[in-house]
Design an enzyme around this catalytic site. Structure first.
Site, PDB file in Angstrom:
ATOM      1  N   SER A 120     118.394   8.760  14.794  1.00 38.27           N
ATOM      2  CA  SER A 120     119.365   9.348  14.205  1.00 38.27           C
ATOM      3  C   SER A 120     120.279  10.242  14.957  1.00 38.27           C
ATOM      4  CB  SER A 120     118.886   9.885  12.674  1.00 38.27           C
ATOM      5  OG  SER A 120     118.333   8.980  11.989  1.00 38.27           O
ATOM      6  N   GLU A 137     109.319  19.387   8.894  1.00 33.72           N
ATOM      7  CA  GLU A 137     110.384  20.436   9.577  1.00 33.72           C
ATOM      8  C   GLU A 137     109.981  21.646   9.657  1.00 33.72           C
ATOM      9  OE1 GLU A 137     110.462  18.134   6.943  1.00 33.72           O
ATOM     10  OE2 GLU A 137     111.887  16.476   7.748  1.00 33.72           O
ATOM     11  N   HIS A 180     124.171  15.432  10.817  1.00 27.23           N
ATOM     12  CA  HIS A 180     124.726  15.054   9.575  1.00 27.23           C
ATOM     13  C   HIS A 180     124.974  15.838   8.440  1.00 27.23           C
ATOM     14  CE1 HIS A 180     122.941  11.605  11.789  1.00 27.23           C
ATOM     15  NE2 HIS A 180     123.347  10.646  10.949  1.00 27.23           N
TER      16      HIS A 180
END
Lengths: 326, 290
Positions: A51, A72, A123
């Site tokens: 991505s 994360e 994004h």
């Protein structure tokens, strides 16, 4: 592309994402450039190497790439640990996760500890479109801006991102980059130069100056061109670095324009508009201020381009918002 | 330091003396702040002593790139670490007298930007193992040889990030990461296993791919020998976890038996009594005070 013979050429799979989003490769390509030049850069991601295109960096520098899996918070805290050894880690995942889920790790381990970690939230904004609110990031400027000693950057396109990434290799402070999905419309030439903390002033309008960041710069530029063509005096400031804010650029616009309009792919609370409002409130000038962006709501779902139209973040939309103020 | 060797009587006495020093200095510094985490330090005083006075590779330079690292997930025990760092000469001993005062580098939690010898700041429970994983990964990239010791509280096992770090350390085969769990059984709101049960702890770490050892965290001889052994073991492919059974407040009877001492204060008179108790007792295990 490696398409099976029984599929038509228009079919594609996740692993070909890179070839379908032109500016997606900027992150990996620039890190490869920096590594080749001798900078001690490293990269990591949380199960999103396709991505964000880091799969390419991983291929070139496997010993400097860390796959963190879907964790994360661990990635951000570990990046701070990596930085203590003299490496400069660039860790990337969706902006909705890095800037919100790992916010406390960014504050404690990266910013408070003054580690030169580069956090890449990709994004961002509403660019995930129909993936929905879990994947939208319209609060990340706000959360990151409130963290002391953290530089917050929102590049307009791939060319600007590349230049600012290059600058980051020799920049002392930790940085949060919020970038798009690799489909950003082109605003700048590849070799145009930019400096972290210094706004790109395209002009100050007597009637209106738009201060924009990120993907909104493209639409703002179209709007300014249209307004000028219609006989107004309009200007544009690309505020790619939201923190530290180029206050001189804001004050120049506030002093010379009748209206300052901020435009961002972010909640109008806490983002670029708030940053500009803080400076203008403390330094009364000529201009009145209007903040434009996501109006403190969760965005609808739809393909991204349709969303930009809906929220008036494209050229015609921004022009419409601006004209209503003149 | 020699792996697997027995400790001489002199070494044992020195390590006991340094654990005693940690407890005494903790009492002295908390008298300045008038509130602090006595019992959290008393459960890991032997761990501090074994690491800093025997096991870890250190130099006079607290920034030596190949020094062993020490991180503490239970950052609230920093009041026990600061006297050691001063004792090592990493900062002037007078700094200790400013503990928690306006502008002091020394607060309740350790700050790497202000205190030489602190390898990573902490205070937010659950981050330290991730920080240690990162330091080990960075060391691997830089081709530096060192071990990373990360002391975790047992209440800390309730933080999800600990387990993210655990799987990443095992997945990346970080055999130089050595976690030590100070299993004193208590957290702020009560017994760990009443607040949020964490057993079977050793089995959990084994299931996450770690080599696991259990030891009495107040038995300085067994503890030091185990730490020497795991540090010297170059054949290990996995990270290593030591579950150190300890007693919260070890050394002061009312802190050992009365819950609620996670945070507290002793008046000057009671501090003096506690000091005398520590000076006149010898701690050799979880169970007995000689």
């Amino acid at each position: 592309m490696n398409v099976k013979p029984d599929l038509t050429a228009d079919s594609w799979q996740y692993r070909d994402l890179n070839s379908r989003a032109p500016s997606l490769s900027v992150l990996a390509d620039t890190l490869i450039e920096l590594a080749r030049e001798g900078h001690p850069v490293a990269a990591g991601t949380a199960d999103l190497q396709h991505s964000n295109g880091l799969v390419k960096f991983a291929g070139e520098y496997p010993d400097r790439f860390i796959q963190f899996g879907i964790s994360e918070q661990n990635m951000v805290s570990a990046a701070a640990g990596i930085a203590t050894t003299g490496m400069i880690p660039y860790v990337a995942t969706f902006a909705s996760f890095i800037g919100l889920l790992a916010c406390e790790q960014i504050r404690m381990d990266v910013a408070y500890c003054a580690q030169p970690v580069r956090l890449i939230g990709h994004h961002t904004g509403i660019s995930m479109g129909f993936y929905g609110t879990s994947h939208h990031a319209t609060e990340d400027i706000s959360t990151m801006r409130a963290i002391a000693d953290l530089t917050v950057v929102s590049p307009a396109d791939g060319a600007q991102f590349r230049q600012l990434l290059r600058h980051s290799a020799t920049y002392a402070e930790p940085i949060y980059f919020r970038i798009g999905r690799g489909h950003d419309p082109v605003v700048y030439d590849r070799d145009e130069s930019f400096e972290l903390g210094k706004a790109k002033v395209h002009g100050i309008g007597d009637d209106i100056t738009i201060i924009a960041c990120g993907m909104a710069v493209h639409g703002a530029k179209q709007a300014v061109d249209a307004l000028n063509a219609a006989g107004h005096s309009a200007g544009l400031i690309d505020m790619h670095t939201i923190k530290p804010l180029d206050e001189a650029a804001v004050l120049e616009a506030a002093g010379r324009s009748r209206v300052v309009l901020t435009v961002e792919e972010h909640n109008i609370l806490g983002g670029l508009g708030s940053a500009v409002a803080e400076i203008m409130a403390e330094n009364p000038g000529r201009a009145r201020l209007k903040r434009h962006g996501i109006m403190d709501e969760y965005a609808l779902i739809s393909p991204p381009m349709r969303l930009y139209q809906h929220y008036k973040l494209d050229g015609p939309g921004i022009r419409e918002v601006a004209e209503a103020l003149l | 330091m020699t792996a697997n060797s027995d400790l001489s009587q002199e070494q044992i006495e020195q390590l006991e003396d340094r654990a005693r020093f940690v407890r005494l200095e903790t009492i002295r510094l908390i008298e300045i702040a008038k509130v602090g985490h006595y019992s959290s330090v008393f459960s890991c005083a032997e761990i501090f002593s074994a690491l800093y006075y025997d096991v870890m590779a250190l130099s006079e330079d607290p920034a030596w790139p190949e020094r062993d690292r020490f991180l503490m997930g239970k950052g609230h025990a920093a009041v026990g670490l600061f006297p050691i760092l001063a004792d090592k000469g990493y900062f002037p001993a007078e700094w200790l007298d400013s503990y928690t005062r306006l502008g002091s580098p020394l607060g309740d939690h350790p700050d790497m930007r202000k205190v030489p010898g602190v390898d990573f700041s902490s205070g937010s429970i659950g981050h330290a193992l991730s920080n240690g994983v990162g330091i080990a990964l960075g060391g691997r990239m830089k081709k530096l040889e060192f071990d990373v010791f990360v002391m975790l509280g047992d209440g800390e096992m309730q933080e999800g990030q600990v387990w993210e770090a655990a799987i990443s350390a095992a997945s990346h085969r970080l055999s130089n990461v050595i976690a030590i769990i100070d299993r004193n059984g208590y957290q702020l709101d009560g017994k760990v296993d009443d607040v949020m049960a964490i057993e079977p702890l050793a089995e959990k770490w084994r299931a996450f791919g770690w080599e696991v050892h259990e030891v009495d965290g107040h038995d300085i001889v067994s503890l030091t020998q185990l730490l020497r052994r795991v540090k010297a073991d170059t054949s290990r492919k996995a990270p290593c976890c030591i579950v150190a059974k300890t007693v919260k407040g070890r050394g002061i009877s009312y802190m050992e038996t009365e819950p609620g001492w996670h945070l507290g204060y002793l008046s000057p008179e009671d501090s003096e009594k506690a000091r005398q108790t520590i000076l006149t007792t010898r701690i050799t295990s979880c169970g007995e005070v000689a």
